[in-house]
Write an enzyme that holds these catalytic residues in place. Structure first.
Site, mmCIF file in Angstrom:
data_model
loop_
_atom_site.group_PDB
_atom_site.id
_atom_site.type_symbol
_atom_site.label_atom_id
_atom_site.label_comp_id
_atom_site.label_asym_id
_atom_site.label_seq_id
_atom_site.Cartn_x
_atom_site.Cartn_y
_atom_site.Cartn_z
ATOM 1 N N HIS A 57 24.432 49.231 30.630
ATOM 2 C CA HIS A 57 24.956 48.123 31.420
ATOM 3 C C HIS A 57 25.000 46.835 30.605
ATOM 4 O O HIS A 57 25.873 45.995 30.817
ATOM 5 C CB HIS A 57 24.122 47.943 32.692
ATOM 6 N N ARG B 100 31.111 45.635 40.146
ATOM 7 C CA ARG B 100 29.760 46.197 40.028
ATOM 8 C C ARG B 100 28.751 45.255 40.676
ATOM 9 O O ARG B 100 28.385 44.233 40.116
ATOM 10 C CB ARG B 100 29.395 46.420 38.558
ATOM 11 N N ARG C 218 31.793 47.897 44.916
ATOM 12 C CA ARG C 218 30.906 49.062 44.994
ATOM 13 C C ARG C 218 29.539 48.596 45.475
ATOM 14 O O ARG C 218 28.898 47.762 44.825
ATOM 15 C CB ARG C 218 30.785 49.749 43.627
ATOM 16 N N GLU D 29 31.631 61.072 41.582
ATOM 17 C CA GLU D 29 30.840 61.197 40.355
ATOM 18 C C GLU D 29 29.777 62.281 40.451
ATOM 19 O O GLU D 29 29.207 62.696 39.452
ATOM 20 C CB GLU D 29 30.188 59.851 40.018
ATOM 21 N N GLY E 183 34.093 58.258 38.697
ATOM 22 C CA GLY E 183 33.191 57.640 37.742
ATOM 23 C C GLY E 183 32.892 58.627 36.631
ATOM 24 O O GLY E 183 32.041 59.505 36.786
ATOM 25 N N ASN F 94 31.407 58.406 33.853
ATOM 26 C CA ASN F 94 30.098 58.356 33.197
ATOM 27 C C ASN F 94 29.101 59.284 33.885
ATOM 28 O O ASN F 94 28.485 60.156 33.257
ATOM 29 C CB ASN F 94 29.566 56.920 33.192
ATOM 30 N N ASP F 95 28.905 59.086 35.192
ATOM 31 C CA ASP F 95 27.974 59.945 35.920
ATOM 32 C C ASP F 95 28.492 61.368 36.044
ATOM 33 O O ASP F 95 27.718 62.325 36.014
ATOM 34 C CB ASP F 95 27.683 59.364 37.309
ATOM 35 N N CYS G 229 37.549 54.825 37.163
ATOM 36 C CA CYS G 229 36.975 53.536 36.757
ATOM 37 C C CYS G 229 35.877 53.702 35.716
ATOM 38 O O CYS G 229 35.192 52.738 35.385
ATOM 39 C CB CYS G 229 36.419 52.792 37.971
#
Length: 366
Positions: A1, A97, A146, A241, A263, A265-266, A313
């Site tokens: 992050h 975020r 979110r 995700e 998502g 990433n997850d 995203c």
């Protein structure tokens, strides 16, 4: 992050630099190449020369000549970046975020501490004020907020924060945490209502890390009770995700999901069982892995068949622009990327759509 915030603010950043605090001395000048992940020793004069050269040779923005059909959105978290991004050729904020947005605003205090101190009304007003900055700048373009996905290890340093769990990435987070204790979610909903009532009809809600349809139904009922659906423009989406969404998307849509945002990433982390917070797992964390790509393809095509919009995203299209062609061909509705990647993404989408149009024209002629 930390890397995400740095990228949003246009600050070069490198994470996972092993032994950096031992190798570098206070007062020593270094050059950071954030694109390549490289750190160079440099004198102050060298550093200034490179910065000046890069500033003078930066090409002007010229990437909006070709219209695109795929929607391009921007990911944000910092109000300080608004002035820099407000005029970008994007159709809204695809991901606001909340966690990163609120850390500074909460004055280094965990939101649960505010609740324990009986400061709910104050917290509602604070969250609403933060969100309103984004909805006002982008109106009438949509802003997808979110709701909080608080992972214990990322917030334990805040005053009043809970102790870190053994495996926080798979722990008390996302909509499951709302079911266990909905107090903070209710505060967020009250803030969103406040923004909506003050003219923020362009505000949408994204639910994070949804594991089950039952979790979504629980949240939707609370959203309905808040009165947000009274606005005809309001939409309730979920983050796609957790792999369970891949197979249960029809059930989610039946329960009221109006759109999904993938998502990457997850999703990558959970499909490949690679904790993205552990540096030694970096070699395994691969968004281009065939299993991840097939999951994304199925989500996009399922959403298309079910008649709901589907966005991406995560970081995959930014890190690997070559993937954008596949996403567009599969039928993605929109891509949401960091501000610094807007030009690159816009040009890639335009090139891909032009390529597809030529292919269609050649097929028709044949």
């Amino acid at each position: 992050h930390g890397a995400i915030v740095a990228r949003e603010l246009g600050i070069p950043a490198i994470v996972g630099a092993v032994n950096a605090t031992q190798l570098l001395q206070s007062g020593e000048w270094v050059l950071l190449d954030g694109d390549r992940g490289a750190v160079y020793s440099a004198s102050q004069a060298d550093a200034n020369a490179v910065v000046d050269k890069q500033h003078l040779t930066r090409p002007p923005q010229r990437f909006t000549d070709t219209p695109i059909a795929t929607q391009l959105l921007v990911n944000l978290s910092q109000a300080s970046a608004l002035e820099r991004v407000r005029h970008l050729p994007v159709e809204g904020v695809g991901l606001l975020r909340s966690e990163l947005m609120l850390v500074r605003a909460l004055d280094q205090q965990h939101p649960q501490l505010w609740l324990k101190q009986g400061r709910q009304s104050e917290l509602v007003n604070l969250i609403a004020a933060q969100i309103r900055q984004f909805t006002q700048v982008f109106a009438p373009r949509p802003v997808f907020y979110r709701t909080l996905d608080i992972r214990s290890h990322e917030f334990q340093a805040l005053a009043g924060g809970a102790l870190s769990e053994a495996n926080p990435m798979l722990g008390m987070r996302g909509t499951f945490s709302y079911m266990r204790d909905p107090a903070l979610f209710d505060v967020e909903l009250a803030a969103i209502v406040q923004v909506q009532q003050s003219g923020g009809d362009n505000l949408r809600v994204l639910l994070p890390f949804v594991r089950t349809v039952e979790e979504f139904i629980f949240c939707r009922e609370r959203v309905a009770q808040s009165g947000l659906f009274r606005s005809p423009d309001f939409q309730l989406w979920i983050m796609a995700e957790v792999p369970s969404v891949i197979w249960l998307l029809p059930d989610y849509v039946k329960a009221g999901v109006q759109g999904i945002s993938i998502g990457t990433n997850d999703l990558t982390q959970l499909i490949l069982a690679a904790d993205r917070d552990q540096g030694q797992m970096a070699a395994t964390f691969e968004a281009r892995h065939p299993a991840v790509m097939r999951a994304i393809e199925q989500l996009i095509q399922s959403a298309k068949q079910l008649g709901i919009p589907c966005s991406i995203c995560g970081q995959a299209p930014v890190q690997y622009p070559d993937l954008i062609e596949s996403f567009v061909r599969w039928g993605i509705t929109s891509l949401s990327v960091e501000a610094e990647a807007v030009e690159q993404t816009y040009e890639t989408i335009a090139r891909v759509e032009r390529k597809i149009s030529l292919e269609v024209a050649e097929f028709v002629q044949s």
